[in-house]
Enzyme design. Structure first.
Site, PDB file in Angstrom:
ATOM      1  N   HIS A 171       0.838  -1.200   0.000  1.00  0.00           N
ATOM      2  CA  HIS A 171       0.000   0.000   0.000  1.00  0.00           C
ATOM      3  C   HIS A 171       0.878   1.257   0.000  1.00  0.00           C
ATOM      4  CE1 HIS A 171      -3.628   2.387   1.419  1.00  0.00           C
ATOM      5  NE2 HIS A 171      -2.635   3.181   1.837  1.00  0.00           N
ATOM      6  N   GLU A 172       1.838   1.315   0.895  1.00  0.00           N
ATOM      7  CA  GLU A 172       2.679   2.516   1.020  1.00  0.00           C
ATOM      8  C   GLU A 172       3.505   2.729  -0.249  1.00  0.00           C
ATOM      9  OE1 GLU A 172       1.930   4.539   3.125  1.00  0.00           O
ATOM     10  OE2 GLU A 172       0.784   3.213   4.422  1.00  0.00           O
ATOM     11  N   HIS A 175       1.634   4.234  -3.066  1.00  0.00           N
ATOM     12  CA  HIS A 175       1.496   5.701  -3.002  1.00  0.00           C
ATOM     13  C   HIS A 175       2.632   6.362  -3.800  1.00  0.00           C
ATOM     14  CE1 HIS A 175      -1.993   6.406  -0.608  1.00  0.00           C
ATOM     15  NE2 HIS A 175      -1.553   5.754   0.447  1.00  0.00           N
ATOM     16  N   TYR A 186      -4.993  14.361  -3.180  1.00  0.00           N
ATOM     17  CA  TYR A 186      -5.341  13.613  -1.967  1.00  0.00           C
ATOM     18  C   TYR A 186      -6.521  14.259  -1.255  1.00  0.00           C
ATOM     19  CZ  TYR A 186      -3.932  10.137   1.520  1.00  0.00           C
ATOM     20  OH  TYR A 186      -3.846   9.033   2.340  1.00  0.00           O
ATOM     21  N   GLU A 195      -6.123   6.270  -2.550  1.00  0.00           N
ATOM     22  CA  GLU A 195      -6.114   5.251  -1.500  1.00  0.00           C
ATOM     23  C   GLU A 195      -6.482   3.875  -2.050  1.00  0.00           C
ATOM     24  OE1 GLU A 195      -5.337   4.780   1.691  1.00  0.00           O
ATOM     25  OE2 GLU A 195      -4.252   6.629   1.365  1.00  0.00           O
ATOM     26  N   ASP A 268     -10.186  13.382   7.489  1.00  0.00           N
ATOM     27  CA  ASP A 268      -9.487  12.397   6.651  1.00  0.00           C
ATOM     28  C   ASP A 268      -9.446  12.856   5.178  1.00  0.00           C
ATOM     29  OD1 ASP A 268      -8.200   9.991   5.935  1.00  0.00           O
ATOM     30  OD2 ASP A 268     -10.107   8.976   5.587  1.00  0.00           O
ATOM     31  N   HIS A 273      -9.806   7.542   3.175  1.00  0.00           N
ATOM     32  CA  HIS A 273      -9.680   6.141   3.608  1.00  0.00           C
ATOM     33  C   HIS A 273     -11.046   5.488   3.819  1.00  0.00           C
ATOM     34  CE1 HIS A 273      -5.677   7.726   4.748  1.00  0.00           C
ATOM     35  NE2 HIS A 273      -5.267   6.502   4.456  1.00  0.00           N
TER      36      HIS A 273
END
Lengths: 353, 118
Positions: A171-172, A175, A186, A195, A268, A273
């Site tokens: 996931h990271e 990005h 974002y 996301e 958020d 998310h």
């Protein structure tokens, strides 16, 4: 089932796609493979280089042979980056689970993008992959800082160490891929797509590493991060958004699966998310309808859409749905079952291109 | 005076809320000036300059009385960190909330002597 080549001039088809097509042995793809082999012969290196330099660097698919270069740093419990180098590429295992999980997870993620999609590292140009572990004290998070992945140890009450989940590492790193490709803003729907792409390729990294087909996969992001005290299995579920946890302290997983339950919120970054549950579930529906290895079917289609140039930085869900449906048609045929499965998946979550 | 801290974002996207009571004197001397400075010109989210490439980081919303500020984790200075740590500590000192209280511990804690509830 019909498969046709995209009706585009050969010079627009990226060389790595031509190479993959040319290598197909499957009789169903014989015409496509022949055409790709002819196109490859016509592509002289000078022309190829010129085309690449004309493309925006962030969109460039890699024609460079990739090299994997990982650097794992240890922040030693402080909120300081990058920390001390503890393992470089090819270095021996450190014996520290966080550092070694990060090292292995970066490798699995690199291999998905390189071996399946022909992308050399996150920027398509062989950039080093950097991670920092043991960031902060009892730090309950993992994040991408624009250059590296950063992992906390968790507080021990709700979260354990964040490197324990390969999907979170994927996931990271995704990005980073997004930063160097679509660069989705974002905020709001484009942020939720940002996301969602990280969740989608995060689960595909794990599925490919485990050799799981779509039917066997858990479709969970962050399984195994919670301590035994938490009532929950993971951070998110692509198969059933909103069901990953239901806990006294954390509350209930707030993700919607369809547009009918879209959450309008200021926190958020506008629920990036939260509403990612909708495109996540569309991906799951497409992947399971197609069956088999999700990284080769739906994953390939989503990756094609990312590189296709039709996703603006402020992309909304319908635009993304149209891009993936078009990508499915371009790769597998406009009347093929792939394009149908993708269109059906978006329709099922209430997103109409 | 009641101070409430809500943390959103992070890779988990989970919203956590902590709160504590501080004396009116402490709030006026330490936290209200800090919150007003944070909310002032040049410090707000709309004046953030080039887009931050970071993803999955936390954002803190801090409410001191009637003043509310939003502070990204990357700009969280030492005084705020101290306040957040105190609020989390106060939460840990209380018994766990019962089922159905979804957003975490939010009841007031005995941190300092509350002179007046707002």
């Amino acid at each position: 089932m019909s498969h046709t080549l995209p009706r585009t001039p050969c010079s627009i088809v990226p060389p790595h796609l031509l190479m993959r097509l040319a290598a197909r042995q499957d009789a169903r793809f014989a015409v496509a493979a022949d055409a790709a082999r002819r196109a490859l012969r016509e592509l002289d290196p000078l022309r190829q280089a010129r085309e690449e330099s004309l493309r925006a660097p962030v969109r460039r698919p890699s024609a460079v042979v990739g090299t994997l270069t990982r650097r794992i740093h240890d922040a030693g419990g402080r909120e300081v980056l990058p920390g001390a180098l503890v393992r470089g590429e090819g270095g021996a295992a450190t014996g520290d689970p966080s550092a070694d999980e990060a090292y292995d997870g970066l490798g699995s993620t690199y291999r998905l993008f390189s071996e399946e999609y022909g992308r050399s590292s996150i920027d398509g140009a062989g950039m080093d992959l950097a991670a920092t572990v043991h960031y902060g004290t009892a730090y309950d998070n993992a994040f991408w800082d624009g250059e590296r992945m950063v992992f906390g140890d968790g507080d021990g009450e709700i979260f354990g160490r964040f490197t324990a989940s390969l999907t979170v590492i994927g996931h990271e790193l995704t990005h980073g891929v997004t930063q160097y490709s679509t660069n989705l803003e974002y905020q709001g729907q484009s942020g939720a797509l940002n996301e969602s792409l990280s969740d989608v390729f995060g689960v595909l990294v794990e599925q490919r590493a485990l050799g799981q087909d779509a039917a066997a996969a858990s479709w969970l992001v962050g399984a195994g991060l919670f301590t035994a005290a938490v009532q929950g299995v993971a951070l998110r579920s692509l198969a059933a958004p909103g069901t990953a946890y239901d806990d006294d302290v954390l509350g209930r997983d707030p993700q919607p699966a369809t547009m009918a339950d879209y959450v309008e919120t200021a926190s958020d970054n506008g629920g990036v998310h939260i509403n990612s549950g909708i495109p996540n579930h569309a991906f799951y529906l497409a992947a399971t309808a197609l069956g088999g290895r999700a990284w080769e079917g739906a994953g390939r289609i989503w990756y094609d859409a990312v590189l296709g140039g039709s996703i603006p930085t402020d992309c909304d869900f319908p635009t993304f749905a149209a891009a993936t449906t078009a990508a499915a048609g371009a790769r597998f045929g406009a009347t093929g079952r792939e394009a149908g499965a993708v269109a059906d998946a978006w329709s099922a979550v209430g997103v109409l291109p | 005076m009641r101070i409430e801290i809500t943390r959103s974002g992070g890779v988990g996207g989970m919203t956590r809320t902590w709160s504590l009571e501080v004396s009116r004197a402490e709030a006026e001397e330490r936290w209200l000036p800090l919150a007003e400075a944070e909310a002032g010109p040049g410090k707000g989210m709309q004046d953030a300059g080039p887009p931050d490439p970071a993803r999955d980081r936390f954002t803190y919303r801090i409410t001191v009385g009637y003043t509310e500020v939003s502070v990204p984790e990357s700009r969280l200075g030492e005084p705020w960190r101290e306040l957040i740590e105190r609020a989390r500590e106060a939460g840990r000192a209380r018994p766990a909330p019962g089922p159905g209280e979804g957003s975490g511990p939010t009841t007031a804690a005995g941190d300092g002597t509350p002179e007046e509830l707002l």
